[in-house]
Every structure is written in C-alpha cells, then in structure tokens.
Design a protein around this motif. Structure first.
Motif, PDB file in Angstrom:
ATOM      1  N   GLY A 161       0.769  -1.245   0.000  1.00 49.23           N
ATOM      2  CA  GLY A 161       0.000   0.000   0.000  1.00 49.23           C
ATOM      3  C   GLY A 161       0.794   1.286   0.000  1.00 49.23           C
ATOM      4  N   ASP A 162       2.071   1.245   0.433  1.00 49.81           N
ATOM      5  CA  ASP A 162       2.818   2.510   0.486  1.00 49.81           C
ATOM      6  C   ASP A 162       3.147   3.049  -0.908  1.00 49.81           C
ATOM      7  OD1 ASP A 162       2.687   3.086   3.137  1.00 49.81           O
ATOM      8  OD2 ASP A 162       4.829   2.814   3.556  1.00 49.81           O
ATOM      9  N   ALA A 163       3.379   2.165  -1.879  1.00 52.86           N
ATOM     10  CA  ALA A 163       3.661   2.650  -3.240  1.00 52.86           C
ATOM     11  C   ALA A 163       2.432   3.392  -3.769  1.00 52.86           C
ATOM     12  CB  ALA A 163       4.018   1.483  -4.160  1.00 52.86           C
ATOM     13  N   ARG A 164       1.261   2.845  -3.515  1.00 57.69           N
ATOM     14  CA  ARG A 164       0.016   3.488  -3.964  1.00 57.69           C
ATOM     15  C   ARG A 164      -0.202   4.807  -3.226  1.00 57.69           C
ATOM     16  NH1 ARG A 164      -3.221   6.043  -5.709  1.00 57.69           N
ATOM     17  NH2 ARG A 164      -5.299   5.589  -6.514  1.00 57.69           N
ATOM     18  N   LEU A 165       0.181   4.829  -1.937  1.00 60.37           N
ATOM     19  CA  LEU A 165       0.034   6.067  -1.165  1.00 60.37           C
ATOM     20  C   LEU A 165       0.942   7.160  -1.743  1.00 60.37           C
ATOM     21  CD1 LEU A 165      -1.325   7.325   1.387  1.00 60.37           C
ATOM     22  CD2 LEU A 165       0.776   6.727   2.625  1.00 60.37           C
ATOM     23  N   ALA A 166       2.157   6.792  -2.101  1.00 56.95           N
ATOM     24  CA  ALA A 166       3.074   7.778  -2.699  1.00 56.95           C
ATOM     25  C   ALA A 166       2.479   8.309  -4.005  1.00 56.95           C
ATOM     26  CB  ALA A 166       4.449   7.146  -2.955  1.00 56.95           C
ATOM     27  N   ALA A 180       5.616  11.810   5.321  1.00 55.91           N
ATOM     28  CA  ALA A 180       4.951  10.566   4.912  1.00 55.91           C
ATOM     29  C   ALA A 180       5.378  10.184   3.496  1.00 55.91           C
ATOM     30  CB  ALA A 180       3.433  10.726   4.980  1.00 55.91           C
ATOM     31  N   LEU A 181       5.500  11.188   2.632  1.00 58.06           N
ATOM     32  CA  LEU A 181       5.935  10.912   1.257  1.00 58.06           C
ATOM     33  C   LEU A 181       7.359  10.358   1.265  1.00 58.06           C
ATOM     34  CD1 LEU A 181       5.235  11.013  -1.753  1.00 58.06           C
ATOM     35  CD2 LEU A 181       6.246  13.297  -1.833  1.00 58.06           C
ATOM     36  N   ALA A 182       8.200  10.895   2.166  1.00 56.20           N
ATOM     37  CA  ALA A 182       9.587  10.425   2.240  1.00 56.20           C
ATOM     38  C   ALA A 182       9.639   8.947   2.639  1.00 56.20           C
ATOM     39  CB  ALA A 182      10.385  11.270   3.224  1.00 56.20           C
ATOM     40  N   VAL A 183       8.682   8.507   3.452  1.00 55.21           N
ATOM     41  CA  VAL A 183       8.635   7.097   3.854  1.00 55.21           C
ATOM     42  C   VAL A 183       8.072   6.228   2.723  1.00 55.21           C
ATOM     43  CG1 VAL A 183       7.534   5.460   5.457  1.00 55.21           C
ATOM     44  CG2 VAL A 183       8.408   7.646   6.306  1.00 55.21           C
ATOM     45  N   ALA A 184       7.019   6.730   2.072  1.00 56.66           N
ATOM     46  CA  ALA A 184       6.300   5.907   1.087  1.00 56.66           C
ATOM     47  C   ALA A 184       6.997   5.861  -0.276  1.00 56.66           C
ATOM     48  CB  ALA A 184       4.879   6.437   0.917  1.00 56.66           C
ATOM     49  N   ALA A 185       7.650   6.971  -0.672  1.00 53.04           N
ATOM     50  CA  ALA A 185       8.171   7.079  -2.035  1.00 53.04           C
ATOM     51  C   ALA A 185       9.165   5.979  -2.427  1.00 53.04           C
ATOM     52  CB  ALA A 185       8.785   8.460  -2.255  1.00 53.04           C
ATOM     53  N   PRO A 186      10.072   5.569  -1.506  1.00 49.96           N
ATOM     54  CA  PRO A 186      11.016   4.514  -1.914  1.00 49.96           C
ATOM     55  C   PRO A 186      10.310   3.212  -2.313  1.00 49.96           C
ATOM     56  CG  PRO A 186      11.748   5.554   0.123  1.00 49.96           C
ATOM     57  CD  PRO A 186      10.379   6.086  -0.156  1.00 49.96           C
ATOM     58  N   ALA A 208       2.116 -19.114  -6.200  1.00 47.91           N
ATOM     59  CA  ALA A 208       2.606 -17.774  -5.850  1.00 47.91           C
ATOM     60  C   ALA A 208       2.437 -16.826  -7.029  1.00 47.91           C
ATOM     61  CB  ALA A 208       4.082 -17.819  -5.436  1.00 47.91           C
ATOM     62  N   ILE A 209       2.368 -15.542  -6.688  1.00 45.74           N
ATOM     63  CA  ILE A 209       2.325 -14.481  -7.700  1.00 45.74           C
ATOM     64  C   ILE A 209       2.973 -13.268  -7.058  1.00 45.74           C
ATOM     65  CG2 ILE A 209       0.046 -13.582  -6.961  1.00 45.74           C
ATOM     66  CD1 ILE A 209      -0.613 -13.210  -9.961  1.00 45.74           C
ATOM     67  N   ASP A 210       3.530 -12.371  -7.859  1.00 45.58           N
ATOM     68  CA  ASP A 210       4.005 -11.132  -7.243  1.00 45.58           C
ATOM     69  C   ASP A 210       2.911 -10.074  -7.387  1.00 45.58           C
ATOM     70  OD1 ASP A 210       4.567 -10.966 -10.044  1.00 45.58           O
ATOM     71  OD2 ASP A 210       5.985  -9.328  -9.663  1.00 45.58           O
ATOM     72  N   ILE A 211       2.821  -9.220  -6.373  1.00 44.71           N
ATOM     73  CA  ILE A 211       1.741  -8.232  -6.337  1.00 44.71           C
ATOM     74  C   ILE A 211       2.211  -6.982  -7.061  1.00 44.71           C
ATOM     75  CG2 ILE A 211       0.134  -6.977  -4.864  1.00 44.71           C
ATOM     76  CD1 ILE A 211       0.822  -8.944  -2.618  1.00 44.71           C
ATOM     77  N   SER A 212       1.809  -6.860  -8.323  1.00 40.81           N
ATOM     78  CA  SER A 212       2.200  -5.677  -9.085  1.00 40.81           C
ATOM     79  C   SER A 212       1.014  -4.765  -9.350  1.00 40.81           C
ATOM     80  CB  SER A 212       2.859  -6.079 -10.407  1.00 40.81           C
ATOM     81  OG  SER A 212       2.049  -6.992 -11.105  1.00 40.81           O
ATOM     82  N   ASP A 213      -0.161  -5.357  -9.526  1.00 38.75           N
ATOM     83  CA  ASP A 213      -1.343  -4.550  -9.882  1.00 38.75           C
ATOM     84  C   ASP A 213      -2.340  -4.413  -8.730  1.00 38.75           C
ATOM     85  OD1 ASP A 213      -0.280  -4.314 -12.397  1.00 38.75           O
ATOM     86  OD2 ASP A 213      -1.347  -6.049 -13.170  1.00 38.75           O
ATOM     87  N   GLY A 214      -1.977  -4.842  -7.543  1.00 39.67           N
ATOM     88  CA  GLY A 214      -2.890  -4.801  -6.404  1.00 39.67           C
ATOM     89  C   GLY A 214      -3.227  -6.218  -5.964  1.00 39.67           C
ATOM     90  N   ALA A 257      -5.902  -3.027  -3.077  1.00 39.91           N
ATOM     91  CA  ALA A 257      -5.840  -2.788  -4.521  1.00 39.91           C
ATOM     92  C   ALA A 257      -4.838  -1.707  -4.877  1.00 39.91           C
ATOM     93  CB  ALA A 257      -7.233  -2.421  -5.028  1.00 39.91           C
ATOM     94  N   GLY A 258      -3.721  -1.653  -4.139  1.00 42.63           N
ATOM     95  CA  GLY A 258      -2.773  -0.554  -4.324  1.00 42.63           C
ATOM     96  C   GLY A 258      -1.992  -0.622  -5.626  1.00 42.63           C
ATOM     97  N   GLY A 259      -1.243  -1.663  -5.797  1.00 37.04           N
ATOM     98  CA  GLY A 259      -0.389  -1.775  -6.982  1.00 37.04           C
ATOM     99  C   GLY A 259       1.019  -1.286  -6.729  1.00 37.04           C
ATOM    100  N   ASP A 260       1.978  -1.840  -7.537  1.00 38.80           N
ATOM    101  CA  ASP A 260       3.384  -1.455  -7.476  1.00 38.80           C
ATOM    102  C   ASP A 260       4.088  -1.882  -6.186  1.00 38.80           C
ATOM    103  OD1 ASP A 260       4.517  -0.488  -9.769  1.00 38.80           O
ATOM    104  OD2 ASP A 260       4.591   1.606  -9.149  1.00 38.80           O
TER     105      ASP A 260
END
Ligand code: ADP
Ligand code: MG
Length: 322
Positions: A161-166, A180-186, A208-214, A257-260
């Motif tokens: 969820g942090d990638a989606r938050l950024a 908060a952006l400094a934490v989420a952006a990486p 298994a699957i990697d979570i790329s799209d949420g 459903a964040g993604g990335d």
C-alpha cells in the motif's frame, strides 16, 4: 557524441563472471547460456514506458533499479534463481550522466543477485525499457499460479500500500505530508524483489504471484488459474509504515488494490505454517497470513470479526475504461 556501440560498450558491457552460467555475453549476435544440468529455465519480460509506468524525467538511478526489480520479482514469484537478463532500450538521446546513473542503478541490483546483463538492443526513440530475465528452477518446484488448493493458507510478504500512497500524494489525490511521502516514495521508486523468499519457499509453498497490480486482482489470477475461491482477512493485511498511520478506509483500499508493491502472495498447506515462517526468517523477509483458499469460487472479503465486507477491490488494468 556517443555512438550506439560506444554507448553499449561503456554502460552495458561487463566482464563475464567466471564459472557462472553465461558462456558468451554482450557483443555477438546472441549470448550463450549454459543453465545447470537438469534445471528448467524461467523466462519473463516486463516493459516500462515513460509517462505510463514512470513519470517523465524520472530519476535515472532508481529507474534503472526499478526496471530490473520488477523483472526479478517475476522470477521470485516463480521460485526461480536469477541467472541473466537482456535489455532492450529505446532512448531519446545518449546523455552520459543519465546513462551512467541508469546503468549503475540497474547493474548494482543485478550484482546483488548475480544476474548478468548478457545482451539487448538499443535504438533512438521515446524512453521505453524492456527487460527479459532468465532464471533457473528445479523441475516440479516452480511456484505456479495454478497450484493453490482449498484449505491452503494465503500469505503475503512484507507490507503493501505505500507505493500506492506515494502515487496518490504525487497526483494530489490526497494531502500527504512530506515526511509521509519520504517514507512511502522509496516503495514506489525502488521496490525490493523478494528473490530470497521465493527460493526459500521452493517445496513449501504451492502457488505464488508477485503483487504488481494490487493484491485483490493478483490473487484473483491465482484463484482463476487454480479453479478455487478465497476468503481474505482484510484487516490483517500489513500496511506499509506510511499507510499504517492513515485512516481505516484508505488503509483497506490501498492494501487491497494498491499496486506497485512487488511483494509475494503465496499459498501453502496449513501443516506447513512452521516451514513458511522458517523460510521467511531464513530470507530475512516478514510474512503475514491473510486468508484462506476455499472450494467455492470468488473472492470474499471479511473484517476482523469475520463479517463480510462489500468493498470495491478493482486492480489496475491498462486497457480498462477509466
Ligand atoms: P544486432 O545487429 O545483432 O541486433 P546490435 O548491434 O543491436 O546487434 O548489438 C550488438 C551487441 O550489443 C549484441 O550482442 C547485443 O546483444 C548487445 N546490446 C545491444 N544493446 C544492448 C543493451 N542496451 N544492453 C546490453 N547489450 C546490448
Ligand atoms: Mg540490435
């Protein structure tokens, strides 16, 4: 002015690691790979397009990292060990500073995983980066999407969820304080592919699957391919540290459903819980049990008390109407 061949020689050519599986690298018509005897090759491509997958003017070092990371993440989700990759690059201009930073970001991650750049193609055009990775996995140990069974636990690695938050912060979908952006952006710019966890789960996890799209959408691929359904404990989903401080509703939406995120979502029989936890600790990656595979098709979302939730959990689709 750098020629195409100077550029390849300077930024994308390195000596072959002796004793490794690469017999011939950049410079000939093809590279030559000698996978370990008896291993299957796992192969995957991911393309990143400027303005689509990353912002125009994106910082080149993290871009180089991310392009390879998303590909390594696919190998991780298969339980495959990275071996080599090719890079097809369309570039608007040959700028030495940009190329040096891009190549450094990409090749530093490649070195961490002993994954060698063995070839590619370079052309002038809009910025577009396509990597193909090659990995190896013993026969019958690949973590396939079609292997989940009713009764399996569903696990995810790390946090989501942090990638989606950024992204929401960059797009001004919500007010995100700079801390908060400094934490989420990486999490958005420099994801960590869970390669060691994927390897440690060989013979323990089933699908298994990697979570790329949420998570909801990606788990949906496992369900569909395996012909099963699932119950997901929405309030047990581990939110990233920046998202964890946000309101409940946003936390639910972005963890689902964040993604990335590039975490792994995998299933394993409940009798293997201790082994899953041991694999996580061996690979220094946290894992959380977040649901259960059911016989009945469909994805059911439940809250902490097990009560059904009616949440929209659409995942990202490039061709879906907005
Ligand atoms: P071809 O004419 O066979 O397409 P190229 O002239 O495009 O070959 O490339 C020359 C060599 O450089 C090949 O070995 C190719 O794999 C490699 N190469 C081209 N672009 C890249 C790149 N961006 N990164 C790594 N290797 C590259
Ligand atoms: Mg070529």
């Amino acid at each position: 002015m750098l020629s195409e061949f100077d550029l390849i020689a300077r930024y994308f050519t390195r000596p072959i690691r002796q004793g490794g599986p690469v017999a011939l690298s950049v410079g000939d018509d093809c590279a030559l790979l000698a996978p370990a005897p008896g291993m299957q090759l796992a192969i995957s491509s991911d393309m990143l397009v400027e303005g689509r997958h990353f912002f125009p003017g994106a910082e080149p070092r993290s871009l180089g990292h991310k392009c390879l990371a998303v590909n390594l993440s696919d190998l991780a989700a298969m339980g495959a060990r990275p071996v080599a990759f090719t890079l097809a690059l369309s570039l608007p201009a040959a700028e030495p500073d940009w190329l040096a930073a891009f190549s450094d970001g990409m090749l530093s991650l490649a070195d961490q995983h002993q994954c060698e750049l063995i070839g590619g193609d370079t052309t002038k055009g809009p910025l577009n980066i396509c990597i193909t990775v090659f990995g190896e996995v013993p026969p019958d140990q690949a973590l396939r999407r079609d292997a989940a069974q009713p009764g399996d636990d569903i696990w995810i690695s790390g946090t989501v969820g942090d990638a989606r938050l950024a992204l929401a912060g960059y797009r001004n979908e919500l007010a995100l304080p700079p801390e908060a952006l400094a934490v989420a952006a990486p999490r958005m710019h420099a994801p960590t592919p869970r390669v060691e966890l994927g390897l440690a789960l060989r013979g323990i996890a089933r699908a298994a699957i990697d979570i790329s799209d949420g998570l909801a959408g990606d788990l949906g691929h496992i369900l569909k391919r395996s012909g099963v359904g699932a119950t997901l404990f929405v309030d047990d989903l581990p939110a990233g540290p920046a998202l964890a401080r946000r309101e409940h509703d946003l936390r639910r939406r972005f963890t689902l459903a964040g993604g990335d995120d590039y975490e792994l979502c995998f299933t394993a029989a409940p009798e293997r819980r201790d082994e899953v936890l041991a694999a996580a600790s061996r690979s220094a990656t946290s894992v959380t049990r977040v649901g259960r595979i059911d016989k009945v098709p469909g994805l059911r979302l439940v809250d902490a008390e097990g009560a059904p939730l009616a949440l929209q959990a659409a995942s990202f689709d490039h061709f879906a109407s907005p």
